[in-house]
Enzyme design. Structure first.
Site, PDB file in Angstrom:
ATOM      1  N   CYS A   1      13.896 -27.547 -13.748  1.00 30.70           N
ATOM      2  CA  CYS A   1      13.936 -28.310 -14.985  1.00 30.70           C
ATOM      3  C   CYS A   1      15.198 -29.170 -15.050  1.00 30.70           C
ATOM      4  CB  CYS A   1      13.899 -27.358 -16.183  1.00 30.70           C
ATOM      5  SG  CYS A   1      14.048 -28.208 -17.767  1.00 30.70           S
TER       6      CYS A   1
ATOM      7  N   ILE B   1       7.819 -20.827 -29.603  1.00 34.75           N
ATOM      8  CA  ILE B   1       9.246 -20.800 -29.930  1.00 34.75           C
ATOM      9  C   ILE B   1       9.980 -21.987 -29.311  1.00 34.75           C
ATOM     10  CG2 ILE B   1       9.945 -19.381 -27.958  1.00 34.75           C
ATOM     11  CD1 ILE B   1      11.873 -17.924 -29.925  1.00 34.75           C
TER      12      ILE B   1
ATOM     13  N   CYS C   1       0.841  -1.206   0.000  1.00 35.23           N
ATOM     14  CA  CYS C   1       0.000   0.000   0.000  1.00 35.23           C
ATOM     15  C   CYS C   1       0.875   1.254   0.000  1.00 35.23           C
ATOM     16  CB  CYS C   1      -0.920   0.016   1.211  1.00 35.23           C
ATOM     17  SG  CYS C   1      -2.263  -1.184   1.125  1.00 35.23           S
TER      18      CYS C   1
ATOM     19  N   CYS D   1      13.448 -31.358 -24.198  1.00 34.12           N
ATOM     20  CA  CYS D   1      12.393 -30.528 -23.626  1.00 34.12           C
ATOM     21  C   CYS D   1      11.089 -31.268 -23.908  1.00 34.12           C
ATOM     22  CB  CYS D   1      12.381 -29.141 -24.265  1.00 34.12           C
ATOM     23  SG  CYS D   1      10.905 -28.167 -23.930  1.00 34.12           S
TER      24      CYS D   1
ATOM     25  N   HIS E   1       3.840 -18.095 -15.159  1.00 32.10           N
ATOM     26  CA  HIS E   1       4.204 -18.232 -16.560  1.00 32.10           C
ATOM     27  C   HIS E   1       2.976 -18.673 -17.350  1.00 32.10           C
ATOM     28  CE1 HIS E   1       6.347 -19.534 -20.184  1.00 32.10           C
ATOM     29  NE2 HIS E   1       7.347 -18.788 -19.749  1.00 32.10           N
TER      30      HIS E   1
END
Length: 711
Positions: free
Chosen positions: A632, A375, A106, A340, A496
Site C-alpha cells: 500500500c 471501520i 499431515c 485510502c 483478507h
C-alpha cells in the site's frame, strides 16, 4: 536516502492517476462478480466411481454396512499393507521419498508422486496418470493407497487438475473418522490430494514456484527473490537505530500504535524496540490500535504516534476522547492527508446516494434499515451515515457476526446496507449463498439463532455498495488466483475479506475442504498461520516438516508473521520450516529488456536495492500499482524517518513555545450535523460496535433507533 524519499513521493502523487477502475474490471470479468475469468469449472468423479471409492474406503459392504472406529482403522491398515507396501502396486520407491514429493501439513510423513503413461498415448497431454504413495503411518498409508488406486489410469493431466477436492466429503468418512487423530487422518486426505495436483502441475506441466517467498525457521530467514530479500533485510534492524528510537520515545513519553501493513523497516525497528527498550509499542489491525492507545494513556504515555492511514488516527483520537483522555496528544506521520481509496469511495456522491436509498426505504416503506459501515472510513463518513440511517461500524473479522446478530435481534425484519468495500460486500453475499447449500445444523454452528430460512430472508434484504475498493487487495484478481492454483496447489491459503472474488473463493473453498484456508482480518490470518504451525510442531515428525502459506493480504504483514512464527518455533524447539509466499500478478513481472537495462551491473547496486521495494522491480518479480506483491503506497508514507522526525519535533517542542506539530494532528472537522460535531456523531457507530464486541449483542439504543428512525 534522498532518492528513496523522492521515489515514494512520486508514488504517492501517482496514486490518484493509477487507481483501478472498478467498472472496467467488472466489464472485463463479466456480470458474475469477477469469477468469469476462472479456469474450467471444477469436476467430480462420476457417481459410479464415487460409489466404488466409497465402498473401498469404508470397507464392509460399502455404503450399506460401513465400518467405523477401530474396525475402519484396521481395514485401512490392511489396505495400506497390501496396496502401498514394498510389493504393493501403488508403492513409492524409497529413492522417491524426497522433499519434492513430501505432503505438507499431515500428522504423519506422507509422500506422493505421479507418472504419465506415455506408452498408452503418443502425447503426454493425452496420457493417463498413475500415482504412487508412501507413509510411515499405517492408517495414512491405507488412505493414500486408496486415493492412488482410484485416481490412477483414469484421467489425463488436464482432466485430473479439474477435479474438485470436495469429492472427498462424498466418501462418507466424516462419521467413521472423527475426533482427535481420526479427524487428522480425514483432513490429511485433502492434503494428499492437493499434493497430487501439485506433482501433476510441477512434474508433468512444468509449473514451478515463481512468486517470491521467505522461508522461516526458529533461527534463520531464507529469502527467495529480490522482494523477499528486501523484506528479510529489515527484520534484523540496526541496533543503533533501535536505541535512537527507543530513547526518543522514552524522553517524550510517547506510545506507538501501528498497523500490520507498515513498511518492514519501521516494523522491524519497532518490534526490536518494544522487546528490549520500550513496552508502549503495538502493531495490530485497525480495531485494536485504538484500544492499545487507551491502555498506553492509562499507563502514563502523554502522546500517541499513529502509523497508519488517516481514519486510523481519527479512530484513536475519538476513542481516547470518549475514554476521558482528551489531553493526550495524537500525531500522524505526514502534514498532508494519508488517504485510502476505500475511505475516499465512502466520501463520494455515489455513496451518499446509496445512504439516501437506505434512509428513504426505511421512511417510505416503514422498513427497518441498518447501515453496516466498514471501520476503514473517516469520521466524516460515519457521521453523515449515522445522520441518515442507523449505523454500526464493523471490521473484517466481525462483519459477518455483526450482520447475523443484528438480523436475529430484529427477527429478520431489517434491510442491511453494507459498504463501502464492493469486494467484501460480494464476498459476504457469496458466503450467505453458500450457507444455503448446507444444513440448519451447519448454519447454527455459525450463529445459533439462524437457520436456512432466516439466511434466505437475510439474503433477500442484503444490499452492498458496488463501487468501492481497497487499492491493495484489488491486486488479488483472476490471474493471481489462477497462478496460485497452478503453482501452489498444496499450500495453505490466506485471504483478507477485501480481496476480489477469485482469491476469496479459493481461500473459502480451502477452508471448507480440510481446513486448508482462512478468510478474514489480518489478525485472523496471523492466528490461522500460528495455529497450523503449532499443530505441525505437535506432530514432532522426524526430519524437517515444511509448511507453505500464501499471504493474501498486504505484504507489510510479513514482519508480524515472522516474529510470531519464530517465537513459537523457539518455544517449541521445533525444526518446522514455514514458507510465506508473496503473490505477484502477471502485470508486475518485468520484461527481459528491463532486467537487462543499462543500470544492471553498471555500479548501481544501491539503486537495485531500492528497486526491490518500489514499482518496477527487476529480477522477474516486483510490486507495482498494476499488481504484484501487494504494497500500500499510503501506508508506506509512515516511514521510519517520518516517525523519528515527529519525535524530534516533540522533544524540541517540550522546551520551546514554537511548535508546528498541530499540522500532524488528526483531521479536525469544523462541520456539524444537527448542531453536533462530526466527531461526536461519527463516534456513535463505533460505540455501537464496541458494545457488540463486549456484550455479543446489539445495544438497546441501536435496536430502538432502527425500529423508530423515520417513523
Amino acid at each position: 536516502p534522498c532518492h528513496v524519499a523522492s521515489v515514494f513521493d512520486e508514488k504517492k502523487e501517482a496514486v490518484e492517476a493509477t487507481k483501478p477502475d472498478l467498472a472496467h474490471r467488472k466489464q472485463q470479468q463479466g456480470d458474475d462478480g469477477g469469477r468469469a475469468g476462472e479456469a474450467a469449472l471444477p469436476q467430480l468423479p462420476s457417481a459410479e466411481d464415487l460409489a466404488t471409492m466409497r465402498a473401498d474406503f469404508l470397507g464392509g459392504d460399502g455404503a450399506k454396512v460401513a465400518l467405523e472406529g477401530a474396525a475402519l482403522l484396521k481395514h485401512l491398515v490392511e489396505v495400506g499393507k497390501a496396496q502401498a507396501g514394498a510389493a504393493g502396486p501403488f508403492a513409492l520407491a524409497p529413492s522417491a521419498l524426497t522433499d519434492a514429493t513430501r505432503v505438507p501439513g499431515c500428522a504423519a510423513r506422507v509422500w506422493v508422486d505421479v507418472e504419465a503413461d506415455a506408452h498408452a498415448h503418443a502425447h503426454v497431454d493425452s496420457s493417463l496418470l498413475s500415482f504412487r504413495g508412501h507413509s510411515d503411518s499405517a492408517v495414512t498409508s491405507g488412505l493414500c493407497a486408496l486415493l492412488c488406486k482410484h485416481l490412477s489410469n483414469k484421467y489425463t493431466a488436464e482432466e485430473f487438475i479439474a477435479i474438485d477436492e470436495s469429492f472427498i466429503k462424498e466418501l462418507g468418512l466424516a462419521s467413521g473418522l472423527s475426533g482427535g487423530a481420526a479427524t487428522n487422518h480425514r483432513f490429511g486426505l485433502f492434503s494428499i490430494f492437493e499434493s497430487m495436483k501439485k506433482r501433476v502441475y510441477s512434474k508433468l506441466m512444468q509449473k514451478g514456484e515463481p512468486f517470491p517467498s521467505l522461508m522461516v525457521t526458529k533461527d534463520s530467514l531464507v529469502p527467495k527473490g529480490s522482494y523477499a530479500r528486501a523484506q528479510a533485510k529489515y527484520l534484523r534492524p540496526d541496533e543503533s537505530t533501535v536505541s535512537k528510537l527507543a530513547d526518543l520515545l522514552q524522553r517524550t513519553e510517547t506510545g506507538v500504535v501501528a498497523h500490520f501493513y507498515m513498511d518492514p523497516e519501521v516494523q522491524g525497528v519497532l518490534s526490536r524496540a518494544k522487546n528490549s527498550h520500550w513496552e508502549h509499542i503495538h502493531i495490530s489491525d485497525s480495531l485494536i490500535m485504538a484500544d492499545k492507545a487507551v491502555e498506553m494513556a492509562q499507563k502514563g504515555c502523554k502522546r500517541i504516534c499513529v502509523l497508519g492511514v488517516d481514519f486510523m488516527s481519527e479512530n484513536v483520537r475519538a476513542t481516547l476522547d470518549h475514554q476521558g483522555y482528551k489531553d493526550i496528544e495524537v500525531y500522524r506521520m505526514d502534514e498532508q492527508m494519508i488517504g485510502c481509496t476505500l475511505a475516499e469511495a465512502a466520501e463520494s456522491e455515489a455513496y451518499e446516494r446509496y445512504l439516501d436509498q437506505a434512509s428513504q426505504g426505511s421512511a417510505e416503506d416503514a422498513k427497518n434499515a441498518l447501515h453496516v459501515v466498514y471501520i476503514n472510513t473517516s469520521l466524516k463518513t460515519k457521521a453523515i451515515a449515522q445522520s441518515k440511517v442507523p449505523t454500526i461500524t464493523c471490521t473484517s473479522s466481525n462483519v459477518v457476526q455483526t450482520i447475523l446478530q443484528s438480523t436475529s435481534q430484529l427477527e429478520g425484519d431489517v434491510d442491511v446496507y453494507y459498504g463501502p468495500d464492493a469486494y467484501m460486500g460480494a464476498n459476504i453475499k457469496e458466503m450467505l449463498e453458500q450457507l444455503l447449500q448446507t444444513t440448519d445444523e451447519d448454519v447454527r454452528r455459525i450463529h445459533p439463532a439462524h437457520d436456512l430460512r432466516t439466511i434466505s430472508r437475510l439474503l433477500s434484504r442484503f444490499h452492498y455498495f458496488d463501487d468501492g475498493i481497497c487499492l491493495v487487495h484489488d491486486l488479488f484478481g483472476a490471474s493471481v488466483a489462477q497462478s496460485i492454483e497452478e503453482h501452489y496447489a498444496d499450500a495453505f491459503l490466506t485471504a483478507h475479506f477485501e480481496v476480489p472474488g477469485e482469491m476469496f473463493g479459493k481461500a473459502l473453498h480451502a477452508s471448507h475442504n480440510g481446513d486448508r484456508g482462512v478468510i478474514g482480518s489480518t489478525q485472523n490470518i496471523l492466528d490461522f498461520i500460528l495455529a497450523k504451525v503449532k499443530l505441525a510442531c505437535s506432530h514432532a515428525l522426524p526430519g524437517q516438516e515444511k509448511l507453505q502459506f500464501v499471504l493474501g493480504t498486504e505484504s507489510g504483514m510479513i514482519t508480524s508473521v515472522v516474529n510470531a512464527v519464530q517465537e513459537l518455533l523457539r518455544e517449541e524447539e521445533s525444526q518446522v520450516q514455514v514458507e510465506i509466499v508473496f503473490p505477484v500478478s502477471s502485470e508486475a513481472i518485468t520484461t527481459e529488456s528491463q532486467t537487462n537495462s543499462p543500470l544492471a551491473g553498471a555500479g548501481f547496486e544501491e539503486m537495485s536495492d531500492i528497486s526491490a521495494v518500489v514499482p518496477g522491480a527487476a529480477s522477474g518479480e516486483g510490486c507495482s500499482m498494476e499488481g504484484g506483491c501487494a504494497s500500500c503506497p499510503y501506508m508506506k508514507i509512515n516511514s521510519l524517518d517520518a516517525l523519528l522526525s515527529i519525535l524530534s519535533r516533540v522533544a524540541k517542542a517540550n522546551s520551546s513555545a514554537n511548535s508546528d506539530l498541530a499540522k500532524f494532528a488528526p483531521r479536525n472537522y469544523s462541520e456539524t450535523i444537527g448542531g453536533r460535531s462530526f466527531a461526536e456523531v461519527g463516534t456513535v457507530p463505533i460505540l455501537h460496535m464496541r458494545h457488540f464486541q463486549e456484550h455479543k449483542e446489539m445495544s438497546a439504543e441501536l435496536i430502538q433507533d432502527i425500529k423508530t428512525r423515520g417513523r
